[in-house]
Enzyme design. Sequence first.
Site, PDB file in Angstrom:
ATOM      1  N   CYS A 100      -4.464  -5.534  -8.528  1.00  0.00           N
ATOM      2  CA  CYS A 100      -4.742  -4.351  -8.797  1.00  0.00           C
ATOM      3  C   CYS A 100      -4.859  -4.362 -10.412  1.00  0.00           C
ATOM      4  CB  CYS A 100      -3.780  -3.162  -8.383  1.00  0.00           C
ATOM      5  SG  CYS A 100      -2.160  -3.410  -8.898  1.00  0.00           S
ATOM      6  N   ASN A 115      -0.873  -4.194 -11.527  1.00  0.00           N
ATOM      7  CA  ASN A 115       0.452  -4.952 -11.086  1.00  0.00           C
ATOM      8  C   ASN A 115       1.675  -4.479 -10.782  1.00  0.00           C
ATOM      9  OD1 ASN A 115       1.660  -8.332 -11.068  1.00  0.00           O
ATOM     10  ND2 ASN A 115       1.062  -7.189  -9.332  1.00  0.00           N
ATOM     11  N   CYS A 137       1.985  -1.186  -9.042  1.00  0.00           N
ATOM     12  CA  CYS A 137       1.786  -0.080  -8.004  1.00  0.00           C
ATOM     13  C   CYS A 137       1.380  -0.766  -6.854  1.00  0.00           C
ATOM     14  CB  CYS A 137       1.075   1.243  -8.680  1.00  0.00           C
ATOM     15  SG  CYS A 137       1.899   2.267  -9.899  1.00  0.00           S
ATOM     16  N   ARG A 138       0.054  -0.690  -6.638  1.00  0.00           N
ATOM     17  CA  ARG A 138      -0.768  -1.118  -5.543  1.00  0.00           C
ATOM     18  C   ARG A 138      -0.444  -2.512  -4.909  1.00  0.00           C
ATOM     19  NH1 ARG A 138      -6.293   0.801  -7.297  1.00  0.00           N
ATOM     20  NH2 ARG A 138      -5.355   0.169  -9.157  1.00  0.00           N
ATOM     21  N   SER A 139      -0.672  -3.397  -5.993  1.00  0.00           N
ATOM     22  CA  SER A 139      -0.662  -4.908  -5.510  1.00  0.00           C
ATOM     23  C   SER A 139       0.799  -5.373  -5.104  1.00  0.00           C
ATOM     24  CB  SER A 139      -1.472  -5.885  -6.518  1.00  0.00           C
ATOM     25  OG  SER A 139      -0.690  -5.946  -7.530  1.00  0.00           O
ATOM     26  N   ASP A 179      -5.870   4.174  -7.075  1.00  0.00           N
ATOM     27  CA  ASP A 179      -4.804   4.088  -8.171  1.00  0.00           C
ATOM     28  C   ASP A 179      -3.962   5.407  -8.086  1.00  0.00           C
ATOM     29  OD1 ASP A 179      -3.524   3.477 -10.257  1.00  0.00           O
ATOM     30  OD2 ASP A 179      -5.048   3.424 -11.662  1.00  0.00           O
TER      31      ASP A 179
HETATM   32  P1  4NP Z   1      -1.721  -0.310 -10.231  1.00  0.00           P
HETATM   33  O1  4NP Z   1      -1.529   1.038 -11.141  1.00  0.00           O
HETATM   34  O2  4NP Z   1      -3.128  -0.723 -10.787  1.00  0.00           O
HETATM   35  O3  4NP Z   1      -1.767  -0.087  -8.787  1.00  0.00           O
HETATM   36  O4  4NP Z   1      -0.487  -1.107 -10.581  1.00  0.00           O
HETATM   37  C1  4NP Z   1      -1.398   1.164 -12.528  1.00  0.00           C
HETATM   38  C2  4NP Z   1      -0.665   0.820 -13.182  1.00  0.00           C
HETATM   39  C3  4NP Z   1      -0.493   0.885 -14.759  1.00  0.00           C
HETATM   40  C4  4NP Z   1      -2.016   1.273 -15.290  1.00  0.00           C
HETATM   41  C5  4NP Z   1      -2.797   1.538 -14.602  1.00  0.00           C
HETATM   42  C6  4NP Z   1      -2.723   1.609 -13.107  1.00  0.00           C
HETATM   43  N1  4NP Z   1      -1.954   1.657 -16.527  1.00  0.00           N
HETATM   44  O5  4NP Z   1      -2.834   1.912 -17.333  1.00  0.00           O
HETATM   45  O6  4NP Z   1      -0.623   1.131 -17.257  1.00  0.00           O
END
Ligand code: 4NP
Length: 164
Positions: free
Chosen positions: A13, A16, A18-20, A131
């Site tokens: 994702c 790294n 939240c989702r992945s 997201d």
């Molecule tokens: P993820 O969520 O892609 O599911 O881990 C996010 C975590 C952090 C950010 C964006 C999305 N960020 O912009 O820091």
Amino acid sequence: MNDDKRYSILFVCLGNICRSPAAQAVMQRMVDERGLTERFFIDSAGLGGWHTGDLPDKRMRVHARPRGYELTHRARCVRGSDFEDFDLIVGMDAANVDDLRSRALTLEQQDKVVMMGGYIRQYPHYDHVPDPYYEGSEGFELVLDLLEDACDNLLNQIIQQNKI
Ligand code: 4NP
């Protein structure tokens, strides 16, 4: 070449956190429950490096825990060798998939990249895993619902296609 006999999956994702890492935990437990632990290697990574070394987002861990998932992964960036080392690279949304494919060096590497949304069955309104970073609690629960559905279908497909 990856000489490891295990089938390897990298969930990807943006951050790294939240989702992945949640996808990694969901798939690891499914593999373990089916007695396939030794047959798989499952990891996750992010396209951005803002959170390198961090544990998953607290909100993701809080929502995952009641479902029995302990998220202990430490965030890392996608690296070039991932495209050689992994059999399958699973992006959470279309932007992830586009970015991953643009980093692949060969068509064979490009073909390893698939979208998690392609395995969602029970939630026909979703063709990707959204997201949750700027969302409330519902966003994190939705991520887990979608991942549990998609991982089950993905694992079934890998088994049916005799990839392990
Ligand atoms: P993820 O969520 O892609 O599911 O881990 C996010 C975590 C952090 C950010 C964006 C999305 N960020 O912009 O820091």
